[in-house]
Design a protein around this motif. Structure first.
Motif, PDB file in Angstrom:
ATOM      1  N   ARG A   1      75.191 -15.379  20.396  1.00  0.00           N
ATOM      2  CA  ARG A   1      74.320 -15.014  21.513  1.00  0.00           C
ATOM      3  C   ARG A   1      73.371 -13.892  21.093  1.00  0.00           C
ATOM      4  N   LEU A   2      73.750 -13.154  20.057  1.00  0.00           N
ATOM      5  CA  LEU A   2      72.960 -12.024  19.574  1.00  0.00           C
ATOM      6  C   LEU A   2      72.022 -12.431  18.447  1.00  0.00           C
ATOM      7  N   ALA A   3      72.522 -13.243  17.501  1.00  0.00           N
ATOM      8  CA  ALA A   3      71.713 -13.633  16.342  1.00  0.00           C
ATOM      9  C   ALA A   3      72.184 -14.974  15.806  1.00  0.00           C
ATOM     10  N   ARG A   4      71.229 -15.733  15.245  1.00  0.00           N
ATOM     11  CA  ARG A   4      71.537 -17.034  14.656  1.00  0.00           C
ATOM     12  C   ARG A   4      71.395 -17.032  13.146  1.00  0.00           C
ATOM     13  N   SER A   5      70.984 -15.894  12.581  1.00  0.00           N
ATOM     14  CA  SER A   5      70.885 -15.817  11.129  1.00  0.00           C
ATOM     15  C   SER A   5      71.547 -14.531  10.653  1.00  0.00           C
ATOM     16  N   VAL A   6      72.038 -14.573   9.438  1.00  0.00           N
ATOM     17  CA  VAL A   6      72.696 -13.403   8.862  1.00  0.00           C
ATOM     18  C   VAL A   6      71.699 -12.249   8.764  1.00  0.00           C
ATOM     19  N   GLY A   7      70.463 -12.560   8.387  1.00  0.00           N
ATOM     20  CA  GLY A   7      69.441 -11.524   8.261  1.00  0.00           C
ATOM     21  C   GLY A   7      69.201 -10.791   9.572  1.00  0.00           C
ATOM     22  N   ASP A   8      69.008 -11.555  10.665  1.00  0.00           N
ATOM     23  CA  ASP A   8      68.785 -10.935  11.974  1.00  0.00           C
ATOM     24  C   ASP A   8      70.016 -10.151  12.422  1.00  0.00           C
ATOM     25  N   LEU A   9      71.186 -10.708  12.190  1.00  0.00           N
ATOM     26  CA  LEU A   9      72.419 -10.028  12.578  1.00  0.00           C
ATOM     27  C   LEU A   9      72.547  -8.690  11.855  1.00  0.00           C
ATOM     28  N   GLN A  10      72.262  -8.684  10.563  1.00  0.00           N
ATOM     29  CA  GLN A  10      72.365  -7.446   9.794  1.00  0.00           C
ATOM     30  C   GLN A  10      71.354  -6.407  10.269  1.00  0.00           C
ATOM     31  N   VAL A  11      70.155  -6.849  10.618  1.00  0.00           N
ATOM     32  CA  VAL A  11      69.141  -5.927  11.143  1.00  0.00           C
ATOM     33  C   VAL A  11      69.628  -5.310  12.451  1.00  0.00           C
ATOM     34  N   ILE A  12      70.147  -6.142  13.353  1.00  0.00           N
ATOM     35  CA  ILE A  12      70.625  -5.660  14.647  1.00  0.00           C
ATOM     36  C   ILE A  12      71.781  -4.688  14.468  1.00  0.00           C
ATOM     37  N   VAL A  13      72.747  -5.062  13.640  1.00  0.00           N
ATOM     38  CA  VAL A  13      73.915  -4.197  13.418  1.00  0.00           C
ATOM     39  C   VAL A  13      73.482  -2.872  12.793  1.00  0.00           C
TER      40      VAL A  13
END
Length: 181
Positions: free
Chosen positions: A66-78
């Motif tokens: 629900r937060l991110a669909r890619s590892v790249g976006d997830l890492q940026v958000i985290v």
């Protein structure tokens, strides 16, 4: 303070299950949006939420996809959350960004979310190819009335006037007319 974030990809999907889970998790404020999660673009509610988050707050989601669909976006958000001193929790997954094991689990979930997105895209492309071969799929209908563009040009209007009248981009007018931009 606990902030909740709920997202679905299309306007015909409903957010009530996520909303209920976030309320049950004690979220004081819940931001919702109906927007694709494949990119960070156009996710205005998530951007607004990041403006509200302060050190000591917690961002709660139902699932990592629900937060991110890619590892790249997830890492940026985290990374952004960590820089702000904000914790991340998920109601349906054991995520705790404060531990090495929790971080590793979060990264693995991100990999699987991206994998799922890529599989879905591959299946969609296979379906489109099959439909095209069967003569069933012809793609999106043209959104520009080529004859109208040419008629307006013949009437003496310039590309900017034509674009404004038809509510299309000037580059599209140039493309139709075969003129260099």
């Amino acid at each position: 303070m606990k902030y909740g974030y709920a997202r679905v990809s299309t306007t015909d999907q409903d957010l009530f299950i996520q909303r209920d889970a976030l309320k049950a998790a004690g979220c004081d404020n819940i931001r919702e949006e109906k927007q694709s999660g494949t990119t960070m673009e156009k996710r205005s509610e998530l951007k607004l939420l990041f403006d509200f988050l302060r050190a000591g707050d917690t961002l709660v989601i139902t699932r990592i996809d629900r937060l991110a669909r890619s590892v790249g976006d997830l890492q940026v958000i985290v990374r952004q959350l960590r820089e702000k001193g904000v914790a991340l929790q998920a109601t349906e997954q054991p995520i705790d960004t404060g531990t090495a094991a929790g971080k590793a689990f979060l990264d693995m979930l991100g990999v699987f979310a991206e994998f799922e997105t890529n599989l879905r895209r591959e299946r969609q492309m296979e379906g489109i190819s099959k439909a095209k071969a069967a003569g069933v799929y012809s793609g999106r209908k043209p959104s520009i009335d080529v004859e109208r563009v040419r008629a307006l040009k013949a009437a003496g209007k310039g590309p900017s006037e034509i674009a404004k009248e038809l509510k299309i981009g000037r580059a599209s007018v140039y493309r139709v007319l075969g003129e260099p931009t």
